[in-house]
Design an enzyme around this catalytic site. Structure first.
Site, PDB file in Angstrom:
ATOM      1  N   ASP A 109      76.074  -6.898  77.228  1.00 60.47           N
ATOM      2  CA  ASP A 109      75.499  -8.239  77.449  1.00 60.47           C
ATOM      3  C   ASP A 109      76.213  -9.023  78.538  1.00 60.47           C
ATOM      4  OD1 ASP A 109      73.501  -7.917  75.515  1.00 60.47           O
ATOM      5  OD2 ASP A 109      74.786  -8.659  73.912  1.00 60.47           O
ATOM      6  N   VAL A 110      76.603  -8.339  79.612  1.00 55.81           N
ATOM      7  CA  VAL A 110      77.178  -9.053  80.754  1.00 55.81           C
ATOM      8  C   VAL A 110      76.199  -9.116  81.925  1.00 55.81           C
ATOM      9  CG1 VAL A 110      79.561  -8.532  80.139  1.00 55.81           C
ATOM     10  CG2 VAL A 110      78.318  -6.968  81.649  1.00 55.81           C
ATOM     11  N   HIS A 154      70.236  -7.228  84.878  1.00 55.61           N
ATOM     12  CA  HIS A 154      69.907  -8.354  85.758  1.00 55.61           C
ATOM     13  C   HIS A 154      70.464  -8.127  87.165  1.00 55.61           C
ATOM     14  CE1 HIS A 154      69.220 -12.362  87.178  1.00 55.61           C
ATOM     15  NE2 HIS A 154      70.498 -12.704  87.153  1.00 55.61           N
ATOM     16  N   LYS A 165      68.004   4.507  84.038  1.00 57.60           N
ATOM     17  CA  LYS A 165      68.723   4.135  82.819  1.00 57.60           C
ATOM     18  C   LYS A 165      68.733   5.367  81.920  1.00 57.60           C
ATOM     19  CE  LYS A 165      70.245   0.862  79.797  1.00 57.60           C
ATOM     20  NZ  LYS A 165      71.330  -0.120  80.024  1.00 57.60           N
ATOM     21  N   ASP A 216      65.297  -2.905  79.244  1.00 58.38           N
ATOM     22  CA  ASP A 216      66.079  -2.718  80.470  1.00 58.38           C
ATOM     23  C   ASP A 216      65.426  -1.667  81.370  1.00 58.38           C
ATOM     24  OD1 ASP A 216      67.849  -4.523  79.429  1.00 58.38           O
ATOM     25  OD2 ASP A 216      69.410  -3.058  78.960  1.00 58.38           O
ATOM     26  N   GLU A 229      72.210   2.822  85.869  1.00 58.26           N
ATOM     27  CA  GLU A 229      72.813   1.805  85.014  1.00 58.26           C
ATOM     28  C   GLU A 229      73.339   2.424  83.725  1.00 58.26           C
ATOM     29  OE1 GLU A 229      71.616  -1.973  82.246  1.00 58.26           O
ATOM     30  OE2 GLU A 229      70.266  -1.477  83.898  1.00 58.26           O
ATOM     31  N   CYS A 252      77.631 -15.017  86.476  1.00 65.30           N
ATOM     32  CA  CYS A 252      77.997 -16.240  85.751  1.00 65.30           C
ATOM     33  C   CYS A 252      77.104 -16.414  84.527  1.00 65.30           C
ATOM     34  CB  CYS A 252      77.921 -17.446  86.673  1.00 65.30           C
ATOM     35  SG  CYS A 252      78.992 -17.288  88.121  1.00 65.30           S
ATOM     36  N   PRO A 312      74.779 -16.898  90.216  1.00 62.92           N
ATOM     37  CA  PRO A 312      74.920 -18.104  89.398  1.00 62.92           C
ATOM     38  C   PRO A 312      74.177 -17.957  88.072  1.00 62.92           C
ATOM     39  CG  PRO A 312      73.289 -18.445  91.116  1.00 62.92           C
ATOM     40  CD  PRO A 312      73.907 -17.103  91.379  1.00 62.92           C
TER      41      PRO A 312
END
Length: 227
Positions: A13-14, A18, A38, A55, A118, A179, A207
């Site tokens: 979950d980092v 994304h 994946k 994902d 990934e 972030c 961001p």
């Protein structure tokens, strides 16, 4: 130009998916053919009678090379658990050699200019009693891009992960600061602390984005295309 990287994270979950999506989009904007894979996913949804992982669906949607879902995500486990636990529930056995073999088979036939593979969870997430997901990256001998989830504890998580990557004999090509905590105290100071300690370039700072927000156009350093 044929670039292939393994996308690792400092934890689960980092934002690995994304960031992988954003890197693939950046490649497409440069006119490159792109492919996101994946090989292992834990956590499945039943959609129109077929099980799939969110994902993997996202990587498939953003890749310029359109493959069958099963090639993008050859091993799908239904429970959203550590892979070895999810595999035990289904009485399946995971091995690094098999996962790497799936990737090699696809890479032999699909020659994208930018391919991102990934991982799942963190660098040392177990596959079985003796192997971790890191062994897949080792089998494939890929350079690594590390996604650092910027939150409390990220300095320790990042430096320990990088030590493990180096100990495993792989090159850290670069890292991304994602972030994920909009309330993180001293964000810039934490990023500077990592810049001074990580022996690889910061490729970009993503961001915090709200639901439906698009990544800013200039988030990624042009050095990504030269590493």
């Amino acid at each position: 130009m044929k670039k292939r990287y393994f996308i690792a994270g400092t934890d689960t979950d980092v934002g690995k998916t994304h960031i992988t999506e954003a890197l693939l989009r950046a490649g497409q904007q440069r006119g490159l053919t792109t492919l996101g894979l994946k090989p292992l996913a834990a956590g499945a949804d039943l959609i129109d009678g077929h099980w799939s992982n969110d994902d993997a669906r996202r990587l498939l949607a953003v890749s310029t090379l359109k493959l069958p879902y099963e090639q993008v995500n050859p091993v799908l486990l239904r429970a959203a658990l550590a892979p070895h636990l999810a595999a035990d529930m289904e009485q399946r056995r995971l091995t690094a050699q098999r996962l790497a073999g799936f990737c090699r088979g696809t890479l032999m036939t699909q020659q994208a200019q930018l391919t991102l593979i990934e991982g799942a969870g963190g660098w040392r997430v177990p596959l079985n009693n003796r192997e971790t997901l890191a062994d897949v990256a080792i089998e494939l001998n890929l350079d690594v891009i590390l996604v650092v989830g910027m939150r409390l504890g990220c300095l320790n998580h990042s430096l320990l992960t990088i030590e493990a990557i180096q100990r495993d004999g792989l090159r850290l090509a670069g890292w991304v600061a994602n972030c994920i905590d909009p309330q993180m105290t001293s964000l810039d100071a934490n990023i500077q602390s990592l810049i001074s300690r990580i022996p690889a370039p910061l490729l970009g700072t993503m961001p915090f984005l709200g639901v439906g927000e698009a990544a800013p156009a200039a988030w990624l350093d042009d050095r990504f295309f030269d590493i």
